[in-house]
Design an enzyme around this catalytic site. Structure first.
Site, PDB file in Angstrom:
ATOM      1  N   HIS A  92       0.822  -1.294   0.100  1.00  0.00           N
ATOM      2  CA  HIS A  92      -0.169  -0.014  -0.082  1.00  0.00           C
ATOM      3  C   HIS A  92       0.798   1.075   0.087  1.00  0.00           C
ATOM      4  O   HIS A  92       0.318   2.454   0.095  1.00  0.00           O
ATOM      5  CB  HIS A  92      -0.889  -0.049   1.200  1.00  0.00           C
ATOM      6  N   LYS A 113       3.213   4.240  -1.164  1.00  0.00           N
ATOM      7  CA  LYS A 113       3.123   5.196  -2.540  1.00  0.00           C
ATOM      8  C   LYS A 113       4.347   5.904  -2.482  1.00  0.00           C
ATOM      9  O   LYS A 113       4.200   7.108  -1.697  1.00  0.00           O
ATOM     10  CB  LYS A 113       1.828   6.113  -2.343  1.00  0.00           C
ATOM     11  N   ASP A 134      17.102   8.811  -8.086  1.00  0.00           N
ATOM     12  CA  ASP A 134      18.771   8.736  -7.752  1.00  0.00           C
ATOM     13  C   ASP A 134      19.053   8.686  -6.303  1.00  0.00           C
ATOM     14  O   ASP A 134      20.033   9.487  -5.861  1.00  0.00           O
ATOM     15  CB  ASP A 134      19.241  10.194  -8.386  1.00  0.00           C
TER      16      ASP A 134
END
Length: 173
Positions: free
Chosen positions: A106, A108, A113
């Protein structure tokens, strides 16, 4: 960045990608996220629950085409919807790792880099950007970025050790 029900008013501007005068116009935020994705030089690590937003997928593909190493972890239950970008990535030579566990991925977050973190409540869908109450934080603060790098590597190792990588499935046949 904060998104709200007012964000839906800006959805018609998506075709021209021009923000309106509102300070919290989601087009302005979307362009900022795309700017950061387009700034990737070496790596782009993505861990998302749901990824359907075409414009964001295009930025990921541009990164891959610049020889940026793109690694993606996606939630299995959300990859087989008709709007998922999974097949788009596969066709472009990006092979997402799709979790097959009893719990949800779940998260996000995106790491650019190993230096810039994009995270928040937002799924990378048009409805999230243009209608939900959501938030996004972008930072290069090392004390915040490093734990996300560790979490991405931990999850990637765990998932690839379980042979849940799409590379091993028949989707490429």
């Amino acid at each position: 960045m904060f998104f709200s029900q007012d964000s839906a008013l800006c959805r018609p501007h998506l075709k021209c990608m021009q923000p309106c005068r509102k300070q919290n116009c989601p087009i302005r935020y979307l362009k900022k996220i795309i700017y950061y994705l387009d700034s990737a030089i070496h790596t782009l690590d993505i861990c998302l629950y749901f990824f359907t937003f075409v414009e964001l997928a295009e930025a990921v593909i541009r990164a891959k085409n610049r020889n940026v190493v793109v690694r993606i972890i996606l939630e299995d239950s959300m990859t087989y919807t008709d709007r998922s970008r999974l097949m788009t990535f596969c066709k472009e030579g990006i092979k997402p790792v799709v979790k097959q566990l009893d719990v949800l991925v779940h998260h996000k977050f995106v790491i650019i880099d190993n230096n810039i973190l994009i995270t928040g409540s937002i799924n990378w869908t048009k409805s999230a950007f243009f209608g939900n109450f959501e938030n996004v934080l972008i930072t290069n603060e090392s004390a915040i970025v490093k734990p996300f790098i560790y979490e991405f590597e931990r999850m990637l190792t765990m998932l690839t050790d379980r042979e849940t990588n799409f590379e091993n499935s028949d989707i490429y046949s």
